[in-house]
Design a protein around this motif. Structure first.
Motif, PDB file in Angstrom:
ATOM      1  N   LEU A 174       2.931   9.008   9.910  1.00 40.63           N
ATOM      2  CA  LEU A 174       3.644   9.636  10.897  1.00 40.63           C
ATOM      3  C   LEU A 174       3.925  11.086  11.122  1.00 40.63           C
ATOM      4  CD1 LEU A 174       7.084   7.232  10.195  1.00 40.63           C
ATOM      5  CD2 LEU A 174       5.399   7.113  12.109  1.00 40.63           C
ATOM      6  N   LYS A 175       2.676  11.655  10.528  1.00 46.19           N
ATOM      7  CA  LYS A 175       2.536  13.054  10.603  1.00 46.19           C
ATOM      8  C   LYS A 175       2.758  13.563  12.205  1.00 46.19           C
ATOM      9  CE  LYS A 175      -0.732  16.693   9.326  1.00 46.19           C
ATOM     10  NZ  LYS A 175      -0.165  17.877   9.971  1.00 46.19           N
ATOM     11  N   ASP A 176       3.623  14.625  12.231  1.00 51.22           N
ATOM     12  CA  ASP A 176       3.911  15.186  13.639  1.00 51.22           C
ATOM     13  C   ASP A 176       4.642  14.327  14.658  1.00 51.22           C
ATOM     14  OD1 ASP A 176       2.693  17.482  12.866  1.00 51.22           O
ATOM     15  OD2 ASP A 176       0.666  16.926  13.364  1.00 51.22           O
ATOM     16  N   VAL A 180      10.858   7.565   6.514  1.00 53.62           N
ATOM     17  CA  VAL A 180      10.290   8.307   7.660  1.00 53.62           C
ATOM     18  C   VAL A 180       9.635   9.434   6.827  1.00 53.62           C
ATOM     19  CG1 VAL A 180      10.541   9.654   9.630  1.00 53.62           C
ATOM     20  CG2 VAL A 180      11.641   7.213   9.671  1.00 53.62           C
ATOM     21  N   ARG A 181      10.464  10.240   6.142  1.00 51.51           N
ATOM     22  CA  ARG A 181       9.837  11.417   5.608  1.00 51.51           C
ATOM     23  C   ARG A 181       8.702  11.162   4.662  1.00 51.51           C
ATOM     24  NH1 ARG A 181      13.265  15.819   6.136  1.00 51.51           N
ATOM     25  NH2 ARG A 181      15.459  15.423   6.782  1.00 51.51           N
ATOM     26  N   ARG A 182       8.924  10.112   3.741  1.00 42.07           N
ATOM     27  CA  ARG A 182       7.594   9.724   2.825  1.00 42.07           C
ATOM     28  C   ARG A 182       6.177   9.179   3.858  1.00 42.07           C
ATOM     29  NH1 ARG A 182      10.567   6.508  -1.820  1.00 42.07           N
ATOM     30  NH2 ARG A 182      11.610   8.164  -2.764  1.00 42.07           N
ATOM     31  N   VAL A 209       0.773  -1.177  -0.079  1.00 45.28           N
ATOM     32  CA  VAL A 209      -0.093  -0.089  -0.231  1.00 45.28           C
ATOM     33  C   VAL A 209       0.866   1.207  -0.023  1.00 45.28           C
ATOM     34  CG1 VAL A 209      -1.678   1.398   1.328  1.00 45.28           C
ATOM     35  CG2 VAL A 209      -1.985  -1.235   1.150  1.00 45.28           C
ATOM     36  N   TYR A 210       1.911   1.524   0.973  1.00 42.69           N
ATOM     37  CA  TYR A 210       2.732   2.458   1.085  1.00 42.69           C
ATOM     38  C   TYR A 210       3.691   2.784  -0.439  1.00 42.69           C
ATOM     39  CZ  TYR A 210       1.602   2.613   5.977  1.00 42.69           C
ATOM     40  OH  TYR A 210       0.962   2.826   7.025  1.00 42.69           O
ATOM     41  N   HIS A 211       4.096   1.474  -0.805  1.00 46.32           N
ATOM     42  CA  HIS A 211       4.891   1.619  -2.276  1.00 46.32           C
ATOM     43  C   HIS A 211       3.933   2.049  -3.173  1.00 46.32           C
ATOM     44  CE1 HIS A 211       7.879   0.400  -4.963  1.00 46.32           C
ATOM     45  NE2 HIS A 211       6.918   0.119  -5.555  1.00 46.32           N
ATOM     46  N   GLN A 212       2.678   1.881  -3.357  1.00 41.13           N
ATOM     47  CA  GLN A 212       1.785   2.475  -4.332  1.00 41.13           C
ATOM     48  C   GLN A 212       1.485   3.562  -4.254  1.00 41.13           C
ATOM     49  OE1 GLN A 212      -1.589  -0.204  -4.281  1.00 41.13           O
ATOM     50  NE2 GLN A 212      -0.281  -2.068  -4.964  1.00 41.13           N
ATOM     51  N   LYS A 213       1.325   4.423  -2.951  1.00 45.53           N
ATOM     52  CA  LYS A 213       1.068   5.626  -2.792  1.00 45.53           C
ATOM     53  C   LYS A 213       2.436   6.659  -2.914  1.00 45.53           C
ATOM     54  CE  LYS A 213      -2.643   5.224   0.573  1.00 45.53           C
ATOM     55  NZ  LYS A 213      -3.089   5.778   1.858  1.00 45.53           N
ATOM     56  N   LYS A 214       3.368   6.185  -2.639  1.00 46.31           N
ATOM     57  CA  LYS A 214       4.852   6.884  -2.590  1.00 46.31           C
ATOM     58  C   LYS A 214       4.783   7.752  -1.281  1.00 46.31           C
ATOM     59  CE  LYS A 214       6.265   5.590  -6.529  1.00 46.31           C
ATOM     60  NZ  LYS A 214       7.323   4.571  -6.503  1.00 46.31           N
ATOM     61  N   THR A 215       3.813   8.190  -0.776  1.00 45.20           N
ATOM     62  CA  THR A 215       3.596   9.053   0.452  1.00 45.20           C
ATOM     63  C   THR A 215       2.482   8.715   1.144  1.00 45.20           C
ATOM     64  OG1 THR A 215       2.481  10.984  -0.512  1.00 45.20           O
ATOM     65  CG2 THR A 215       4.787  11.156  -0.843  1.00 45.20           C
TER      66      THR A 215
END
Length: 117
Positions: free
Chosen positions: A34-36, A58-60, A24-30
């Motif tokens: 982990l916001k905030d 972590v940034r993505r 799922v994360y790989h498809q979305k790219k971001t």
């Protein structure tokens, strides 16, 4: 969120769940999961590719990576691993990514602090 200290504590279903989520994360790219959130990336041994991979991840995911470099820390002046961990826990980060030559280091870290490892 739970700590992930080693692969041996995971069931087959846990592993399948992790892989499904990474797809799922790989498809979305971001994402903003982990916001905030401040995530301490503590490498007690060198590894450029792995450290950068975790920082990008972590940034993505919307978090803020905080780098800890053991070679530039008080460890180089003789401070113990335990004392360093106690000091870093005072910053109250939300999670830790650790790389250490000792297999028990993540378990020690989790016992000392409140953050996810």
């Amino acid at each position: 969120m739970h700590s992930l200290l080693d692969i041996h504590s995971l069931s087959i279903e846990d592993i399948h769940s992790i892989f499904r989520q990474t797809d799922v994360y790989h498809q979305k790219k971001t994402d903003t999961i982990l916001k905030d959130k401040d995530i301490l990336i503590a490498f007690f041994e060198s590894s450029t590719r792995t450290r950068i991979s975790f920082e990008i991840a972590v940034r993505r995911l919307g978090g803020t990576p905080i780098q800890f470099n053991a070679q530039e820390s008080s460890l180089s002046k003789g401070e113990s691993f335990i004392d360093t961990i106690h000091t870093l826990h005072q910053y109250d980060v939300h999670g830790w990514i650790i790389r250490h030559s000792q297999a028990l280091a993540p378990s020690i870290l989790q016992k000392i602090g409140r953050a996810h490892v």
